[in-house]
Scaffold this motif. Sequence first.
Motif, mmCIF file in Angstrom:
data_model
loop_
_atom_site.group_PDB
_atom_site.id
_atom_site.type_symbol
_atom_site.label_atom_id
_atom_site.label_comp_id
_atom_site.label_asym_id
_atom_site.label_seq_id
_atom_site.Cartn_x
_atom_site.Cartn_y
_atom_site.Cartn_z
ATOM 1 N N THR A 85 0.846 -1.194 0.000
ATOM 2 C CA THR A 85 0.000 0.000 0.000
ATOM 3 C C THR A 85 0.885 1.248 0.000
ATOM 4 O O THR A 85 1.769 1.391 0.839
ATOM 5 C CB THR A 85 -0.915 0.021 1.242
ATOM 6 N N GLY A 113 -4.273 -16.976 4.259
ATOM 7 C CA GLY A 113 -3.865 -18.345 4.539
ATOM 8 C C GLY A 113 -3.838 -19.295 3.359
ATOM 9 O O GLY A 113 -3.893 -20.508 3.554
ATOM 10 N N SER A 130 1.381 -14.411 3.150
ATOM 11 C CA SER A 130 2.316 -15.063 4.076
ATOM 12 C C SER A 130 3.007 -16.284 3.477
ATOM 13 O O SER A 130 4.165 -16.563 3.790
ATOM 14 C CB SER A 130 1.576 -15.484 5.343
HETATM 15 C C1 LIG Z 1 4.087 -8.123 6.639
HETATM 16 C C2 LIG Z 1 2.724 -7.836 6.072
HETATM 17 C C3 LIG Z 1 2.480 -6.587 5.499
HETATM 18 C C4 LIG Z 1 1.232 -6.302 4.956
HETATM 19 N N1 LIG Z 1 1.024 -5.084 4.372
HETATM 20 C C5 LIG Z 1 -0.165 -4.821 3.788
HETATM 21 C C6 LIG Z 1 -0.383 -3.606 3.091
HETATM 22 O O1 LIG Z 1 0.517 -2.764 2.948
HETATM 23 N N2 LIG Z 1 -1.618 -3.393 2.564
HETATM 24 C C7 LIG Z 1 -2.645 -4.305 2.656
HETATM 25 O O2 LIG Z 1 -3.743 -4.058 2.143
HETATM 26 N N3 LIG Z 1 -2.452 -5.495 3.275
HETATM 27 C C8 LIG Z 1 -1.252 -5.759 3.839
HETATM 28 N N4 LIG Z 1 -1.049 -6.975 4.460
HETATM 29 C C9 LIG Z 1 -2.164 -7.946 4.494
HETATM 30 C C10 LIG Z 1 -2.058 -8.946 3.343
HETATM 31 O O3 LIG Z 1 -2.165 -8.311 2.081
HETATM 32 C C11 LIG Z 1 -3.177 -10.021 3.455
HETATM 33 O O4 LIG Z 1 -4.439 -9.375 3.428
HETATM 34 C C12 LIG Z 1 -3.059 -10.821 4.738
HETATM 35 O O5 LIG Z 1 -1.714 -11.042 5.082
HETATM 36 C C13 LIG Z 1 -3.777 -12.172 4.639
HETATM 37 O O6 LIG Z 1 -3.215 -12.969 3.626
HETATM 38 P P1 LIG Z 1 -2.115 -14.131 3.923
HETATM 39 O O7 LIG Z 1 -2.658 -14.960 5.054
HETATM 40 O O8 LIG Z 1 -1.978 -14.854 2.639
HETATM 41 O O9 LIG Z 1 -0.861 -13.415 4.329
HETATM 42 C C14 LIG Z 1 0.191 -7.278 5.005
HETATM 43 C C15 LIG Z 1 0.446 -8.533 5.578
HETATM 44 C C16 LIG Z 1 1.688 -8.822 6.103
HETATM 45 C C17 LIG Z 1 1.931 -10.189 6.695
#
Ligand SMILES: Cc1cc2nc3c(=O)[nH]c(=O)nc-3n(C[C@H](O)[C@H](O)[C@H](O)COP(=O)(O)O)c2cc1C
Length: 315
Positions: free
Chosen positions: A47, A243, A265
């Motif tokens: 973002t 996830g 992740s």
């Molecule tokens: C280290 C980290 C930074 C993130 N930064 C953003 C971000 O800048 N903008 C956003 O919309 N989501 C951000 N997220 C959320 C992810 O885009 C996603 O919605 C969330 O991690 C769930 O997906 P996952 O379980 O596959 O990680 C971030 C997640 C993590 C772990």
Amino acid sequence: MSKKLEFEIAGIKFPNPTILASGILGVAPSSMIRLSKAGIGGMTTKTVGPRPRIGYSNPSIIEIDDGTYLNSVGLANPGIEAFIPEIQEIKHTVSSPLIVSVFGDGPEGFAEIAKKAEQAGCDAIEINISCPHAEVASISLSVKLTKEFTRTVKEAVNIPVFAKLTPNIADIVPIAKAAEEAGADAIVVINTVRALALDYKTGRPLLSHGVGGLSGKAVRPIGVRVVYEIFPHIKIPIIGCGGVYTWKDVLEYVYAGATAVQIGSAFAEGSDIINSITSGLENFLEENQINNLQELRGKAHTFKDQLEAKPKECQ
Ligand SMILES: Cc1cc2nc3c(=O)[nH]c(=O)nc-3n(C[C@H](O)[C@H](O)[C@H](O)COP(=O)(O)O)c2cc1C
């Protein structure tokens, strides 16, 4: 790659349903270019906002269980001006659809950043109205604000706008409907789940900011539930997130109603997961004689009449 995984959202063609989630690989063009070459279906940037910011101090991300993370990065980003050349470099080098995630000061501030990202050549805008550890956290808790922010950005740009919503709310359906009414071209769910981890010896919060956002394996059933709840109420596509590690996880989201998924992740395990997800999905579709993954979208809803509505009482 076969056509079995192809789909479109608002006129953007994606070769397969794996999309990089926002914030995961920072903003370096080299990592995005590498993912694109590894066969990812689309990519969402970190973002980006109006000014450079470093976010919260370390520790701002910790692994609290195998494949489950807590972060409070606090929307660290280089600011849109520094980011424009990076968007241009990615778009000049690879053809994967590029979604730029934006935030700003108020609805007009969001629109300003979105316009600059559009001029730089991205394919779609994702509005981050849902990060649980930054000032945008409360926008997608309100129907009124969700409409206002979505509409203002939508009116400012000519490319599709995706609204990324928070799961940290009792009933997300009115929020998803508000984003759709305001012109969103897709809903992205979920952003991270508000959570807290403490040091067992001292009781001090482990992250520098205290409360953070949970992501990774533990949140998948929450993401799937949110997609399942929204699906019957809106017509625009849903991009599931939270996830996703394997091709079976993608199927789960598609059954719940998602058109595609975002993956965050799981990239801690490397970019090989893209190939294992797409080849796993292709094999599954081939074995079951299904022409396109999208034929399975929403299948979970066909079981609704078979689900028990009330707990049984003792006879
Ligand atoms: C280290 C980290 C930074 C993130 N930064 C953003 C971000 O800048 N903008 C956003 O919309 N989501 C951000 N997220 C959320 C992810 O885009 C996603 O919605 C969330 O991690 C769930 O997906 P996952 O379980 O596959 O990680 C971030 C997640 C993590 C772990």
